[in-house]
Design a protein around this motif. Structure first.
Motif, PDB file in Angstrom:
ATOM      1  N   UNK A   1     -18.638  -0.630  25.808  1.00  0.00           N
ATOM      2  CA  UNK A   1     -20.084  -0.607  25.621  1.00  0.00           C
ATOM      3  C   UNK A   1     -20.701   0.685  26.154  1.00  0.00           C
ATOM      4  N   UNK A   2     -20.105   1.271  27.177  1.00  0.00           N
ATOM      5  CA  UNK A   2     -20.654   2.500  27.756  1.00  0.00           C
ATOM      6  C   UNK A   2     -20.641   3.651  26.758  1.00  0.00           C
ATOM      7  N   UNK A   3     -19.676   3.695  25.866  1.00  0.00           N
ATOM      8  CA  UNK A   3     -19.637   4.756  24.869  1.00  0.00           C
ATOM      9  C   UNK A   3     -20.348   4.354  23.580  1.00  0.00           C
ATOM     10  N   UNK A   4     -20.501   3.055  23.361  1.00  0.00           N
ATOM     11  CA  UNK A   4     -21.208   2.599  22.165  1.00  0.00           C
ATOM     12  C   UNK A   4     -22.703   2.885  22.244  1.00  0.00           C
ATOM     13  N   UNK A   5     -23.278   2.784  23.447  1.00  0.00           N
ATOM     14  CA  UNK A   5     -24.729   2.978  23.598  1.00  0.00           C
ATOM     15  C   UNK A   5     -25.142   4.393  23.194  1.00  0.00           C
ATOM     16  N   UNK A   6     -24.519   5.470  23.700  1.00  0.00           N
ATOM     17  CA  UNK A   6     -24.894   6.803  23.211  1.00  0.00           C
ATOM     18  C   UNK A   6     -24.546   7.008  21.733  1.00  0.00           C
ATOM     19  N   UNK A   7     -23.567   6.265  21.247  1.00  0.00           N
ATOM     20  CA  UNK A   7     -23.237   6.350  19.825  1.00  0.00           C
ATOM     21  C   UNK A   7     -24.417   5.861  18.983  1.00  0.00           C
ATOM     22  N   UNK A   8     -25.123   4.802  19.484  1.00  0.00           N
ATOM     23  CA  UNK A   8     -26.328   4.327  18.803  1.00  0.00           C
ATOM     24  C   UNK A   8     -27.422   5.385  18.868  1.00  0.00           C
ATOM     25  N   UNK A   9     -27.620   5.979  20.062  1.00  0.00           N
ATOM     26  CA  UNK A   9     -28.636   7.021  20.202  1.00  0.00           C
ATOM     27  C   UNK A   9     -28.352   8.181  19.259  1.00  0.00           C
ATOM     28  N   UNK A  10     -27.108   8.511  19.132  1.00  0.00           N
ATOM     29  CA  UNK A  10     -26.727   9.619  18.250  1.00  0.00           C
ATOM     30  C   UNK A  10     -27.101   9.300  16.804  1.00  0.00           C
ATOM     31  N   UNK A  11     -26.827   8.071  16.370  1.00  0.00           N
ATOM     32  CA  UNK A  11     -27.159   7.699  15.005  1.00  0.00           C
ATOM     33  C   UNK A  11     -28.659   7.554  14.798  1.00  0.00           C
ATOM     34  N   UNK A  12     -29.414   7.313  15.866  1.00  0.00           N
ATOM     35  CA  UNK A  12     -30.866   7.243  15.764  1.00  0.00           C
ATOM     36  C   UNK A  12     -31.514   8.611  15.860  1.00  0.00           C
ATOM     37  N   UNK A  13     -30.720   9.660  16.128  1.00  0.00           N
ATOM     38  CA  UNK A  13     -31.244  11.020  16.208  1.00  0.00           C
ATOM     39  C   UNK A  13     -31.716  11.416  17.581  1.00  0.00           C
ATOM     40  N   UNK A  14     -31.552  10.551  18.593  1.00  0.00           N
ATOM     41  CA  UNK A  14     -31.953  10.890  19.958  1.00  0.00           C
ATOM     42  C   UNK A  14     -30.831  11.668  20.607  1.00  0.00           C
ATOM     43  N   UNK A  15     -30.785  12.971  20.293  1.00  0.00           N
ATOM     44  CA  UNK A  15     -29.652  13.787  20.701  1.00  0.00           C
ATOM     45  C   UNK A  15     -29.539  13.928  22.213  1.00  0.00           C
ATOM     46  N   UNK A  16     -30.669  14.156  22.879  1.00  0.00           N
ATOM     47  CA  UNK A  16     -30.633  14.356  24.321  1.00  0.00           C
ATOM     48  C   UNK A  16     -30.161  13.085  25.034  1.00  0.00           C
TER      49      UNK A  16
ATOM     50  N   UNK B   1     -29.255  14.773   9.542  1.00  0.00           N
ATOM     51  CA  UNK B   1     -28.161  14.686   8.579  1.00  0.00           C
ATOM     52  C   UNK B   1     -26.856  15.178   9.174  1.00  0.00           C
ATOM     53  N   UNK B   2     -26.928  16.185  10.003  1.00  0.00           N
ATOM     54  CA  UNK B   2     -25.706  16.793  10.526  1.00  0.00           C
ATOM     55  C   UNK B   2     -25.098  16.018  11.690  1.00  0.00           C
ATOM     56  N   UNK B   3     -25.895  15.238  12.381  1.00  0.00           N
ATOM     57  CA  UNK B   3     -25.348  14.579  13.566  1.00  0.00           C
ATOM     58  C   UNK B   3     -24.512  13.373  13.215  1.00  0.00           C
ATOM     59  N   UNK B   4     -24.597  12.898  11.975  1.00  0.00           N
ATOM     60  CA  UNK B   4     -23.803  11.734  11.625  1.00  0.00           C
ATOM     61  C   UNK B   4     -22.348  12.117  11.503  1.00  0.00           C
ATOM     62  N   UNK B   5     -21.441  11.461  12.253  1.00  0.00           N
ATOM     63  CA  UNK B   5     -20.023  11.813  12.184  1.00  0.00           C
ATOM     64  C   UNK B   5     -19.466  11.424  10.829  1.00  0.00           C
ATOM     65  N   UNK B   6     -18.422  12.149  10.440  1.00  0.00           N
ATOM     66  CA  UNK B   6     -17.800  11.883   9.156  1.00  0.00           C
ATOM     67  C   UNK B   6     -17.067  10.549   9.161  1.00  0.00           C
TER      68      UNK B   6
END
Length: 714
Positions: free
Chosen positions: A321-336, A691-696
């Motif tokens: 879960x600790x790595x999933x939470x920033x993964x959600x932020x990344x997909x929401x565009x909250x890069x910081x 668009x670019x932050x979404x992993x392949x």
């Protein structure tokens, strides 16, 4: 017998015997009675005397004292004492009438103490003759079940095929379930399905059948069929913790299935059926988050995953879960926030790895096994109960709790405790050896102290024997001459001897008188008196002769007894010394055996210590590999975000300044780790960023593994 199974077998045996009205009777021995000499540990078949009444569940008399003594300890639940007495009595051939019954009862105790092979041999030969068919079925089923629990699936199946070719209605469903479990453990899933289908509609076992059917179909990669049975389990009603736990497992499996076929709403509903405080709660929360995430609702995934971060950090679902939470932020565009979350996750995993490394070092270098097995005083009964395992209150228990629940660990722990008790018993017996030596020395010293008095008595007895023997020889010669010459005077009694002496004296005086008429009257009187005396001697001669013979025989017997006693006294010292010497040799031999057993126990104890440490280290290695993989994913995500941020900053600089020179590019490279987006970024720049932050390719989750990984059931 494994200790956990002992009470069942003891109760079964007691119930079987409670049907018998046992009454005491005087033991008798018939010359025509032939009985079988039993041997509880012999490898050959047991001959059964079918002429005797052997049923234990019918009233029968106790004909052997040893059998009654065994039953007394048996019903007092002094099982080890009962086994010991039975083995001793069997060695002494004291079971004339109850040989078969005692073997069946001892066989039931053998099962309780884990001696399954010996018990099976006894039951094969005697169980049919000593118990009713219903009890026989229950005993054979329990024995097959014990073999399954000990991991001997082949042996369990063999017993079921041998004794349950056509099972009765009482055990038919249980036999089918046990067949299925054995085949599942062997990996023969098709045969397991056949037996599970037989009991899927059974009222008492349908819950377990549905769970196993769903799991087997999942392993056979037939999720549609598995879904049907898991869904039925969720509709089951039950308030017990066992039923609730089974429903949690079914909901977890069903949610995993819906995730795979992309029915995310159904998956969410399935995961929500899992209790928040159950054993499957953390994995369920992890799956619920993935169901929301893959249904294009990543914000909702944050709720269960953030809840997981508040739980024990040693759980795999919590760690993911600790790595999933920033993964959600990344997909929401909250890069910081995503970058910060990945860095926090990396730090968390680094701390976890250090904890695991410290625990591994502790296990390898310190007496970790001693913490698992604190010193206690065992009873001196070698088969008494072992205290249950209690996890130590330390950090390692947080990571090894699943290991502590495994059969392999608990069997090894129990064996380790058994070895500790065995060493305590051996050490106790070893300490008793000097006492036996002291006892022997005390007996020898006492014999040495009594030796002079004994020798004096022997000399006195030998002197008496010699004197009486000489006198007896003279008497025997006189009696022989008297019997030969028909001399009745020799056997005269005391009064007659006195009269003979007087007659002899008077005869000398009469013979000295002159042959004149005046003395003729006195001579006639003398002849008449002597004739009367001789008549008296002759009339009682036979009686007196037998009395003398009896007196002679009595004296001879007394001399024989005296001679025998003298020989015994002379031999007792040498015999006792030889006996004590034999005891001393036996004690020294036993002392050597005790030392050998103690060394073997030490070796086995050390081997079990290494094995227990190895089990713990393997568990920690798997955990460490999992955490390392998660940290690698976190570091990769950090590097990916930094690379994307740098690329965006470089593109923005090129657009604003045109083609930069080499010095400008170098300055840009030295500027820092990640460039923050300014508040004046255009909407187009934000759209390009999103668009670019979404992993392949989406990162692999705990739910991407096989059923064995996520279900944690097999």
């Amino acid at each position: 017998m494994p200790r956990l199974q002992s009470s069942r077998w003891r109760k079964l045996s007691l119930v079987t015997l409670s049907c018998a009205g046992l009454t005491l009777a005087q033991p008798f021995v018939s010359s025509s009675h032939a009985y079988t000499q039993s041997s509880f540990f012999s490898g050959g078949p047991i001959e059964v005397d079918t002429k005797k009444e052997l049923r234990l569940d019918l009233p029968h008399e106790v004909m052997d004292l040893a059998y009654g003594e065994f039953l007394y300890d048996y019903f007092q639940e002094k099982y080890f004492s009962a086994i010991t007495k039975a083995l001793i009595a069997d060695y002494r051939n004291q079971f004339d009438h109850h040989d078969e019954q005692i073997q069946v009862l001892v066989g039931s105790l053998f099962v309780g103490y884990g001696l399954l092979d010996e018990a099976e041999r006894i039951f094969n030969d005697l169980l049919e003759h000593t118990t009713e068919p219903k009890t026989q079925e229950q005993i054979w089923f329990n024995l097959a079940e014990l073999y399954y629990k000990r991991g001997s699936a082949d042996k369990s199946i063999e017993l079921l095929k041998t004794h349950f070719e056509i099972p009765s209605d009482n055990v038919q469903t249980k036999v089918s379930l046990l067949y299925a479990l054995n085949y599942i453990s062997k990996g023969n899933l098709e045969l397991a399905l056949e037996h599970l289908r037989e009991i899927r509609n059974t009222e008492n076992l349908s819950t377990y059948a549905y769970l196993n059917l769903g799991s087997v179909y999942s392993l056979l990669e037939q999720p549609e069929k598995a879904e049907k049975y898991f869904a039925k389990l969720l509709r089951r009603k039950g308030t017990t913790d066992l039923i609730k736990g089974i429903k949690d497992r079914a909901a977890l499996a069903l949610g995993k299935h819906y995730l795979e076929i992309e029915k995310y709403e159904s998956a969410q509903q399935a995961f929500k059926n899992i209790r928040l405080n159950g054993a499957s709660a953390n994995t369920g929360l992890l799956g619920l988050g993935w169901a929301h995430f893959k249904s294009e609702d990543p914000k909702s995934a944050l709720t269960p995953w953030l809840e997981l971060t508040k739980r024990s950090h040693t759980d795999r679902a919590v760690q993911e879960a600790y790595i999933n939470i920033p993964y959600v932020y990344e997909n929401l565009g909250a890069m910081q926030q995503a970058l910060q979350g990945y860095q926090e996750a990396s730090d968390f995993y680094q701390v976890e790895q250090q904890r695991l490394a410290d625990i591994k070092e502790q296990i390898q270098t310190q007496d970790w096994v001693d913490q698992l097995t604190p010193a206690i005083d065992f009873s001196f009964d070698p088969l008494d109960k072992i205290p249950p395992f209690s996890p130590p209150q330390e950090k390692s228990s947080l990571y090894l709790y699943k290991l502590f629940a495994t059969h392999d660990f608990n069997e090894s722990y129990r064996n380790y405790r058994e070895l500790q008790r065995l060493m305590q018993v051996l050490n106790h017996w070893h300490q008793q050896v000097p006492i036996f030596h002291e006892m022997i020395a005390a007996h020898v010293e006492r014999m040495d102290r009594l030796a002079p008095a004994a020798e004096e008595k022997v000399a006195e007895g030998q002197k008496i024997y010699k004197e009486v023997s000489e006198k007896l020889e003279i008497i025997n010669k006189k009696l022989s001459d008297a019997f030969k010459n028909d001399d009745t005077t020799v056997t005269a009694d005391t009064k007659q001897l006195e009269l003979l002496d007087r007659i002899t004296t008077l005869e000398e005086k009469v013979n000295a008188l002159p042959d004149s008429i005046e003395y003729q009257a006195e001579k006639d009187r003398f002849r008449m008196i002597k004739g009367l005396l001789m008549w008296d001697l002759n009339s009682t001669a036979i009686e007196r002769r037998w009395e003398r013979i009896k007196d002679r025989v009595f004296i001879e017997n007394q001399l024989a007894d005296l001679e025998q006693n003298i020989a015994r006294v002379e031999a007792v010292r040498s015999g006792r010394l030889e006996r004590f010497s034999g005891f001393k040799d036996r004690i020294e031999e036993l002392q050597g055996r005790l030392q050998d057993l103690y060394k073997q126990s030490q070796y086995e104890l050390l081997r079990h210590r290494v094995y227990l440490k190895g089990l713990a280290l393997q568990q920690l290695d798997r955990r460490q590999a999992h955490v390392q993989q998660l940290q690698a994913n976190a570091l990769y995500a950090i590097a990916r975000l930094q690379d994307m941020a740098f690329s965006q900053h470089r593109e923005a600089s090129i657009k604003m300044l045109g083609e930069p020179g080499e010095s400008d590019l170098d300055a840009t490279l030295d500027a820092g780790d990640i460039m923050q987006e300014s508040d004046s970024d255009t909407d187009a720049s934000e759209e390009a960023t999103s668009k670019k932050i979404k992993p392949k390719k989406e990162r692999q989750s705990l739910f991407e593994g096989s059923i064995k990984d996520w279900f944690n059931y097999w």
